[in-house]
Every structure is written in C-alpha cells, then in structure tokens.
Design an enzyme around this catalytic site. Structure first.
Site, PDB file in Angstrom:
ATOM      1  N   ASP A 256     114.278 -16.945  96.903  1.00 30.48           N
ATOM      2  CA  ASP A 256     114.626 -17.134  95.493  1.00 30.48           C
ATOM      3  C   ASP A 256     113.384 -16.969  94.627  1.00 30.48           C
ATOM      4  OD1 ASP A 256     117.153 -17.629  96.181  1.00 30.48           O
ATOM      5  OD2 ASP A 256     117.151 -19.771  95.672  1.00 30.48           O
TER       6      ASP A 256
ATOM      7  N   PHE B 236     112.420 -13.401  94.138  1.00 28.82           N
ATOM      8  CA  PHE B 236     113.425 -12.810  93.257  1.00 28.82           C
ATOM      9  C   PHE B 236     113.120 -13.174  91.804  1.00 28.82           C
ATOM     10  CE2 PHE B 236     117.355 -12.524  90.961  1.00 28.82           C
ATOM     11  CZ  PHE B 236     118.008 -11.431  91.514  1.00 28.82           C
TER      12      PHE B 236
ATOM     13  N   LEU C 107     152.687 -13.195  89.451  1.00 21.88           N
ATOM     14  CA  LEU C 107     153.341 -13.098  90.760  1.00 21.88           C
ATOM     15  C   LEU C 107     154.520 -14.061  90.807  1.00 21.88           C
ATOM     16  CD1 LEU C 107     150.222 -13.201  93.117  1.00 21.88           C
ATOM     17  CD2 LEU C 107     151.723 -11.236  92.753  1.00 21.88           C
TER      18      LEU C 107
ATOM     19  N   GLU D  87     146.416 -12.743 101.541  1.00 17.57           N
ATOM     20  CA  GLU D  87     145.131 -13.095 100.909  1.00 17.57           C
ATOM     21  C   GLU D  87     145.168 -14.527 100.418  1.00 17.57           C
ATOM     22  OE1 GLU D  87     144.740 -10.435  97.620  1.00 17.57           O
ATOM     23  OE2 GLU D  87     144.958  -8.662  98.872  1.00 17.57           O
TER      24      GLU D  87
ATOM     25  N   LYS E 161     145.083 -17.255  97.525  1.00 15.53           N
ATOM     26  CA  LYS E 161     145.421 -17.273  96.101  1.00 15.53           C
ATOM     27  C   LYS E 161     144.384 -18.147  95.405  1.00 15.53           C
ATOM     28  CE  LYS E 161     149.300 -17.896  92.913  1.00 15.53           C
ATOM     29  NZ  LYS E 161     148.421 -18.194  91.812  1.00 15.53           N
TER      30      LYS E 161
ATOM     31  N   ASP F 169     142.296 -20.171  92.802  1.00 12.13           N
ATOM     32  CA  ASP F 169     142.757 -20.983  91.683  1.00 12.13           C
ATOM     33  C   ASP F 169     141.730 -20.933  90.551  1.00 12.13           C
ATOM     34  OD1 ASP F 169     144.365 -22.600  90.257  1.00 12.13           O
ATOM     35  OD2 ASP F 169     143.939 -24.436  91.377  1.00 12.13           O
TER      36      ASP F 169
ATOM     37  N   ARG G  95     143.232 -12.195  81.027  1.00  8.74           N
ATOM     38  CA  ARG G  95     144.631 -11.791  81.112  1.00  8.74           C
ATOM     39  C   ARG G  95     145.301 -11.872  79.745  1.00  8.74           C
ATOM     40  NH1 ARG G  95     149.611 -14.041  82.111  1.00  8.74           N
ATOM     41  NH2 ARG G  95     150.973 -12.655  83.271  1.00  8.74           N
TER      42      ARG G  95
ATOM     43  N   GLU H 137     139.739 -12.731  90.260  1.00 10.87           N
ATOM     44  CA  GLU H 137     139.827 -14.095  89.743  1.00 10.87           C
ATOM     45  C   GLU H 137     138.421 -14.677  89.577  1.00 10.87           C
ATOM     46  OE1 GLU H 137     143.051 -14.767  89.541  1.00 10.87           O
ATOM     47  OE2 GLU H 137     143.236 -16.936  89.308  1.00 10.87           O
TER      48      GLU H 137
ATOM     49  N   TYR I   1     140.577  -8.516  93.968  1.00 11.65           N
ATOM     50  CA  TYR I   1     141.647  -8.306  94.944  1.00 11.65           C
ATOM     51  C   TYR I   1     142.608  -7.180  94.594  1.00 11.65           C
ATOM     52  CZ  TYR I   1     143.464 -11.716  91.563  1.00 11.65           C
ATOM     53  OH  TYR I   1     143.782 -12.384  90.416  1.00 11.65           O
TER      54      TYR I   1
ATOM     55  N   LYS J 108     152.950 -20.863  97.343  1.00 15.71           N
ATOM     56  CA  LYS J 108     152.086 -21.928  96.807  1.00 15.71           C
ATOM     57  C   LYS J 108     152.110 -23.126  97.741  1.00 15.71           C
ATOM     58  CE  LYS J 108     151.844 -22.249  92.287  1.00 15.71           C
ATOM     59  NZ  LYS J 108     150.861 -22.262  91.211  1.00 15.71           N
TER      60      LYS J 108
ATOM     61  N   CYS K  84     135.421 -55.743  77.878  1.00 18.35           N
ATOM     62  CA  CYS K  84     134.659 -55.078  78.939  1.00 18.35           C
ATOM     63  C   CYS K  84     134.586 -55.965  80.185  1.00 18.35           C
ATOM     64  CB  CYS K  84     133.246 -54.761  78.447  1.00 18.35           C
ATOM     65  SG  CYS K  84     132.195 -54.067  79.730  1.00 18.35           S
TER      66      CYS K  84
ATOM     67  N   CYS L 293     130.736 -57.066  80.685  1.00 20.02           N
ATOM     68  CA  CYS L 293     129.962 -57.910  79.767  1.00 20.02           C
ATOM     69  C   CYS L 293     130.829 -58.690  78.782  1.00 20.02           C
ATOM     70  CB  CYS L 293     128.934 -57.072  79.014  1.00 20.02           C
ATOM     71  SG  CYS L 293     129.697 -55.985  77.794  1.00 20.02           S
TER      72      CYS L 293
ATOM     73  N   CYS M 271     133.038 -49.502  75.772  1.00 18.36           N
ATOM     74  CA  CYS M 271     132.386 -50.782  75.530  1.00 18.36           C
ATOM     75  C   CYS M 271     131.217 -50.484  74.587  1.00 18.36           C
ATOM     76  CB  CYS M 271     131.863 -51.376  76.836  1.00 18.36           C
ATOM     77  SG  CYS M 271     130.716 -52.723  76.522  1.00 18.36           S
TER      78      CYS M 271
ATOM     79  N   CYS N 117     125.179 -54.364  78.164  1.00 17.03           N
ATOM     80  CA  CYS N 117     126.172 -54.190  79.233  1.00 17.03           C
ATOM     81  C   CYS N 117     125.471 -53.605  80.465  1.00 17.03           C
ATOM     82  CB  CYS N 117     127.273 -53.273  78.709  1.00 17.03           C
ATOM     83  SG  CYS N 117     128.601 -53.003  79.866  1.00 17.03           S
TER      84      CYS N 117
HETATM   85  S1  IVH Z   1     147.521 -10.092  92.883  1.00 18.10           S
HETATM   86  C1  IVH Z   1     150.221  -7.652  89.940  1.00 18.10           C
HETATM   87  N1  IVH Z   1     146.029 -11.548  94.470  1.00 18.10           N
HETATM   88  O1  IVH Z   1     147.577 -15.491  90.719  1.00 18.10           O
HETATM   89  C2  IVH Z   1     149.755  -8.895  90.617  1.00 18.10           C
HETATM   90  N2  IVH Z   1     146.653 -12.477  92.377  1.00 18.10           N
HETATM   91  O2  IVH Z   1     150.245 -16.330  89.939  1.00 18.10           O
HETATM   92  C3  IVH Z   1     148.304  -8.997  90.667  1.00 18.10           C
HETATM   93  N3  IVH Z   1     145.719 -14.703  91.946  1.00 18.10           N
HETATM   94  O3  IVH Z   1     147.767 -13.607  87.785  1.00 18.10           O
HETATM   95  C4  IVH Z   1     147.841 -10.265  91.205  1.00 18.10           C
HETATM   96  N4  IVH Z   1     144.604 -14.881  93.839  1.00 18.10           N
HETATM   97  O4  IVH Z   1     145.455 -14.530  88.508  1.00 18.10           O
HETATM   98  C5  IVH Z   1     146.672 -11.485  93.290  1.00 18.10           C
HETATM   99  N5  IVH Z   1     144.672 -12.687  95.974  1.00 18.10           N
HETATM  100  C6  IVH Z   1     145.306 -12.631  94.802  1.00 18.10           C
HETATM  101  C7  IVH Z   1     145.248 -13.693  93.858  1.00 18.10           C
HETATM  102  C8  IVH Z   1     145.950 -13.570  92.650  1.00 18.10           C
HETATM  103  C9  IVH Z   1     144.893 -15.462  92.685  1.00 18.10           C
HETATM  104  C10 IVH Z   1     146.241 -15.105  90.616  1.00 18.10           C
HETATM  105  C11 IVH Z   1     146.207 -14.018  89.581  1.00 18.10           C
HETATM  106  C12 IVH Z   1     147.639 -13.851  89.159  1.00 18.10           C
HETATM  107  C13 IVH Z   1     148.233 -15.168  89.525  1.00 18.10           C
HETATM  108  C14 IVH Z   1     149.718 -15.076  89.714  1.00 18.10           C
END
Ligand code: IVH
Length: 719
Positions: free
Chosen positions: A35, A38, A85, A114, A116, A118, A137, A174, A226, A312, A406, A409, A424, A430
C-alpha cells in the site's frame, strides 16, 4: 526534451502502472506492491497532474480520490431500460419457472446461478475502453449521472485491459458497501452524533448520492458487475462474465453453471448458509438462462426479463419471549432501547438482544414485556423485532411506556422537534457521555494519546482522577504509580495489575507530546457536537484562534461558507457554557495550541478580500487556500467589501453581473498566478496536498495521513 514532455511521459507511465496495480489487487486478488509504495506513486502522479493539469489522462487513477462537488445530478435516459427481476421465495416457484421456460423453447439449455447482491444497481458505459458514464437505475427509464462518484470505487476499472472490447458498450452491476466499510462509517457517524445507517444497502445508496466525490471516496464502496448489454461476441452468459473479468471488471467469481434444478437448489442451499461468511450482504440468488441467444425469444414482461428469476432468501425469523427492555446511553447522549430476549438460535448464532430503535417503533409494534415476539435477521446486521404474536399475549399486560429519565444519571430526557430519538441533555454529568468525551479526546484523529488506550481512561475516570479532558494535563506521577486495575486472566480468574514505572512514564509522555497537536485537532478533540475533523479545520482556518471562535456569535459562524444552521447553533451554544469555557481555559494554560498556524508563502495579497467562482485547473478549495497562503482573505459572497473576484470557467452569470455592477475586477486563473508571483511553488502544492489530506484522503490506506512533507519521489525532477 522539455519539462512538459518529461511530465507527459511520466504521467502516462504512472497512470498505466497504477491501473495495472489496481487490477492485480481488485480483479486478480493478487496485490503486487505494498500500500505504501502504491501511495507514493499515486502521490507523485497527483502532484504532476496538479502542475500540468492539461496532461491528466481520462482514466487517471487519481480520480479515485474524487473531484469537484456537483450540485444536482444530471438525469439521463437509459439506452436500454433497466429492468427488475421477478422474485420467488420457494423452490416450487423456481420449478415453475423452469417448466415455463422449457415449454417456450425446445432447445436444451442450462442456467447460471449468481449471488443477488444487496446494493443498488448501476449501469456503466465504456467508450474506447475508458469509463465514460455511470447511471443509477432511477425509474428504470432514466437515472442519475453519478460518474464522478463511481470513479472513486477502486474495483471499477477506469480503463479496460485487453483490446477485444466493443468500441462502446454498457455493463450493469451492483454497488455495495462491504461490512467493514459499513461498520467504520457508522462508528464515525455515531462519534459526531449523526444517525447511523440501518444497513449496508441504505449506506451504499446514501453514499452514491453524495454531492462530493471526495466524500464518496472515503466510503469505500465496492462494485460487482453481472450483465453485459448488447452484442459482445459471446453466446453464453457465463462466457460474457469471463470476458468481463478479463477486461478488468470484478465479477465476483461466485457464479456457477447449473445443468438442472438439483444443481440450482444445491447452489441456493449452499449460499443460504454461507452468506454469513461473505464480507458484504446478499439477499438471494439470481438464476439466469445461460444461452443468451434464447433471451430475445423468451422476451420480457413489462418489468422483468423472462429468462431470469431471483430466489430471495427468507429473512431468518424466530419467535421468542421479550423479557425486558433496557436502555443504552451513547456518548452523544442518545438513548437507545434494547430488547432483552429469552435466548434463541437464529441463523446459527444465539440471540439474546435485539434492537428496538426508538419510542415510535415500540409504540407501533405495541410490544409489551412478556410478549412472544418475532425476531428477524435480514439484510440488517443486528437482529430486530418485527412483530408480536398477539394471540399468545397474557392477560393484564400493559403498553410499554418509554422512560422519561436517563437510566444512567436520572436527568429528564428530551426529544428534539422532528427527531425520533430521545437524548439525555446532561452532557457534563452523565457517566457514559463523560467517558465518551474522554475517549474521543485521546482518539487517533484527535489528540492521539494512544498510551491512554486499552481501558486506561475508563480506569482513571472510575478512580475519580479524570472527570473532564482538562484533567489529563494535571495528572502527576504519584497519581498513577501503583494504580490498580482488575483484569480477567486467561483462566477467567480476576487479577490485580498495578501500574509500573514504565507504564506511568508512557502515559505521561503521551499526554505531554499531545500538547504539540495543531489547533484544529484540539478543536476537534474537545467534542463539539457535529464538529468532525473537516469542520474543525474549516473553523480553525476561518477564525484563526480559539479566542476568536469563542467570541463569534451565530451570525458570524453562518458567514463561513461551509457552516450551516445546525453547526452554527451547536458551536455558539457550546461556548456559552461556563464549564466548557473553563475547560478551554485550563487546556490553554496547560500549553495546548489554541492558534491556527497559517501557511504564509507571501504577503502579495495582504489586505485584499476575494471571492472565488467557477472551475479551475485545481479544485476551488485549493484556489481559496492559495489566496490565503498569499495573505488574501476569502469572503463568501460578492459585496461592496470584495476587492477581487477570481473567476474560473463556467462562473455563474449572476455572479458575473453582480461583480460588473459593483465594478469589482474579475481576475482569471492565469492573471491570479501572476499576482502571486507565478504558478504555485512546490511548497505551496505540498501544503495544499497535505492540508486537504484528511478531508479528501485517498481511497488508499495511507501510512501517515497527516504527514506534511512529501517524501522525495521521482517527480521532484520537475521542481
Ligand atoms: S440481473 C434485467 N444479477 O437485483 C435484469 N441483478 O431485484 C438485470 N441484482 O435490479 C439484473 N444481483 O439491482 C442481476 N447477480 C445479479 C444481481 C442483480 C443483484 C439486483 C439488480 C436488480 C435487482 C432485481
């Protein structure tokens, strides 16, 4: 070869080298330099770019630290709508999805499963291999242009590797906030009395919408890609992911090709458990048809493609008894209700406590002591109570009334207009608030007295030796020598430990050394609510001394450009308190720095008042600092007091009109440099850099963020 030719070559060399290092770190997970090395190279590149702004390359890795703030994000139409989705929560629905697709096509196909992620989705456009645009988006049809912010995310390549990418293409993914960044961010927010983010997703989305990219850089976001849009030459989605990886994108590498439903279920089961060990949050998995040539055939619904589905994870939920509600008082006086539960297993860990957030939530849930409650662990890191099983409620229970005083205190709690939390107000008396203040004072970014760490402050407080931050400077050898501390040994037995000579010398040495800390740190250390490091610096610089700051009223504080209503209120109120004034007086008597040490390079602008407007070859903040380095004074707006307006490109037309009306000379960047005796000197540049290092510190772990002198690096060749 002249200087600028040499600079051009070196800038290209460093930009390419650092791009490669980034790639090795983020895409290949195989760092090739420390680091520290760098950072040195990055610093050298930054310096060169500052001196030769026109030579900065569009993919320069220095953009990672963030450029100029933006007022409003531009709204841009997506070339291809960003769909969502369809969600499912059960295997049956996954099986139905599979049956549906197999009816739509005779072709044999397999799936790619894949994670998903968050976070929030993002669409990146690359032109000629260079990141050109990043859009959120939004409503799916148009999103916000957050390019400058996304450029600070180290895992997003600014320039691609290989050469076989399309001339222009879009890739989607994401943006997430890793757990470590999330915890650190919330720790910092709590330290300055701001409300912490509830989960990493909110934190990521809040961060990406910040208007100052330099701040975004500090949030340490991450990004997984993705979805390659359009024709990219590969038939299979899995091949596209591989290709994207080869070009330098972080695809995560967690996906798997699955030939049948059994393999899909196995992937789901694996990650439902294993997600606990990931460094970021996922909320499910995504199942996609691998053969992209089938995608147009399978088509889309209005909202989502038919060739993919999201499974999910169920938020893990259990029913248990609420035994009691206790209250924690934080360092800023915020009172948080905590549910004490009959211990229960949830997602592999034994849960005994859960967050109840605030009085409104308690009232909305109508939780009562003795109730059976549902506890959930979803995206949030801390389990929370989401409901009550009213059918099992015992007769005679009563609605829970929030405490009025509180628990630490006994002071009556207050609730501010428009805020959901209780506080408080007894800041001075305190115990958790006092301890919090002491710990903040000695912390690394404040007075940095690490010899007082590891519970020593708590001990000194417990023994009555230190009651406020000024007491540290009255500690004597005999106060500390042989002071006893109880510690738990490895066998769990409690032992007495007494401070020996060396420990005492260490502590006193650390305290004595802290007296050398500059004024802005002292100001940060005394713990005025909402005054973080950056604000302390602004105030120190503007007012110049503790005395002047203490004398400033609300109106004078508001005159400082960066100071808003809230901070102006808390600062002026802080110094009206006699206790705080006394502490400051004692710190002053102890020899702490109470005057801002100004950087003065020349007096060429002495006695002149300036307003800076527009964009320059360096940041506006840096231009203002240069005015001050040469003795000028900055004003927040054009008035009869203004002597000069320093105008960059895109100066606001209103401002220009006003200046012209007042007959104030408008000075260009080049003219300004003439006034200060030429382009900024290396000394000035170094000071600009080191001075802004805490506010817009690079995304790279800097070994010494506060070092003022740059180590000699090759770029000095051009000095
Ligand atoms: S594919 C046309 N792949 O989930 C569909 N989405 O609930 C393109 N997300 O809007 C999405 N991981 O923000 C895809 N491996 C993954 C994902 C993913 C998270 C999110 C994405 C999407 C939302 C749908």
């Amino acid at each position: 070869m002249d200087n600028s030719e040499q600079a051009r070559e070196r800038i290209r060399y460093l930009s390419d080298l650092l791009t490669e290092y980034n790639r090795a770190y983020y895409q290949d997970d195989n760092p090739v330099v420390s680091d520290y090395s760098f950072d040195l190279l990055l610093k050298e590149l930054e310096d060169l770019e500052n001196r030769f702004p026109s030579l900065r390359l569009p993919y320069s890795p220095t953009q990672r630290v963030g450029g100029e703030p933006v007022r409003n994000f531009k709204t841009v139409h997506h070339k291809v709508p960003m769909l969502s989705l369809a969600n499912t929560y059960s295997r049956e629905e996954v099986a139905e999805f599979d049956t549906r697709l197999r009816k739509l096509t005779e072709e044999k196909f397999d799936y790619v499963c894949e994670l998903k992620y968050d976070g929030l989705s993002i669409s990146l456009t690359y032109r000629d291999g260079v990141l050109a645009q990043a859009l959120t988006r939004g409503d799916g049809l148009k999103g916000d242009d957050v390019t400058a912010n996304v450029k600070t995310i180290r895992s997003v390549p600014l320039r691609l590797s290989g050469g076989d990418y399309p001339k222009e293409f879009e890739i989607r993914g994401e943006v997430v906030m890793p757990h470590t960044s999330f915890y650190e961010l919330n720790r910092q927010r709590e330290e300055i009395g701001e409300v912490p983010f509830a989960n990493p997703r909110n934190a990521a989305s809040g961060s990406l919408k910040l208007q100052d990219p330099a701040q975004v850089a500090q949030r340490r976001l991450d990004c997984f890609l993705y979805f390659l849009i359009g024709e990219t030459g590969q038939k299979l989605h899995s091949e596209r992911l591989e290709k994207a990886r080869a070009w330098g994108f972080q695809t995560g590498g967690y996906y798997k090709r699955c030939a049948d439903l059994q393999q899909v279920y196995a992937f789901i089961d694996y990650w439902d458990k294993e997600r606990e060990n990931l460094p970021f949050d996922i909320d499910g998995i995504v199942i996609k048809v691998n053969d992209t040539s089938l995608w147009p055939l399978l088509g889309n619904t209005a909202k989502s493609p038919r060739w993919a589905i999201a499974y999910k994870f169920k938020a893990q939920r259990v029913l248990t008894r609420l035994e009691s509600i206790s209250f924690q008082v934080g360092r800023t006086g915020a009172v948080t209700p905590v549910a004490n539960l009959a211990p229960v297993l949830l997602g592999g860990t034994m849960v005994k406590r859960a967050s109840l957030h605030n009085a409104d939530i308690i009232r909305k849930l109508d939780v009562r002591i003795g109730d059976e409650v549902y506890v959930e662990k979803g995206g949030e890191v801390i389990p929370k109570i989401v409901g009550v099983e009213v059918s099992r409620r015992k007769a005679g229970t009563e609605a829970f009334g929030f405490i009025t005083h509180c628990p630490e205190c006994g002071t009556a709690l207050v609730r501010k207009e428009g805020e959901s939390g209780h506080y408080c107000p007894n800041e001075e008396g305190c115990p958790p608030q006092i301890k919090g203040k002491l710990e903040h004072f000695i912390s690394r970014k404040a007075m940095d007295i690490d010899s007082l760490g590891e519970g020593k402050t708590e001990l000194l407080y417990g023994k009555g030796l230190v009651r406020n931050v000024a007491d540290f400077y009255d500690l004597k050898y005999q106060d500390l020598f042989a002071l006893e501390k109880t510690i738990a040994g490895k066998d769990g037995e409690k032992r007495q430990l007494s401070f020996k000579e060396k420990t005492v010398e260490n502590i006193l040495g650390g305290i004595a050394r802290s007296k050398k800390q500059p004024f802005e740190r002292v100001l940060y250390a005394i713990g005025i609510r909402y005054v973080g490091e950056a604000t302390a610096k602004v105030l120190a610089r503007h007012f110049g001394s503790m005395e002047a700051l203490m004398a400033a009223d609300y109106g004078q504080l508001r005159e400082v450009e960066e100071i808003g209503e809230v901070i102006a209120c808390t600062v002026s109120e802080f110094f009206t308190r006699p206790q705080e004034r006394e502490i400051v007086a004692r710190l002053t008597a102890a020899g702490l720095n109470m005057v801002y040490e100004e950087v003065r390079i020349s007096d060429s602008l002495q006695g002149t008042n300036w307003v800076v407007s527009g964009t320059f070859s360096r940041s506006r903040e840096e231009m203002k600092r240069l005015v001050e380095f040469h003795g000028g004074k900055m004003l927040s707006g054009i008035s009869s007091k203004t002597d000069y307006v320093l105008a960059g490109e895109k100066m606001g037309p209103e401002k220009r009109k006003k200046a012209e009306k007042e007959g104030i000379p408008i000075i260009s960047e080049a003219e300004f440099y003439t006034m200060i005796g030429g382009e900024p000197t290396l000394e000035a540049l170094n000071r600009l850099q080191s001075d802004s290092s805490t506010e817009s510190s690079s995304n790279v772990a800097a070994p010494t963020a506060s070092s003022t002198v740059r180590p000699p690096v090759q770029g000095d060749l051009f000095a």
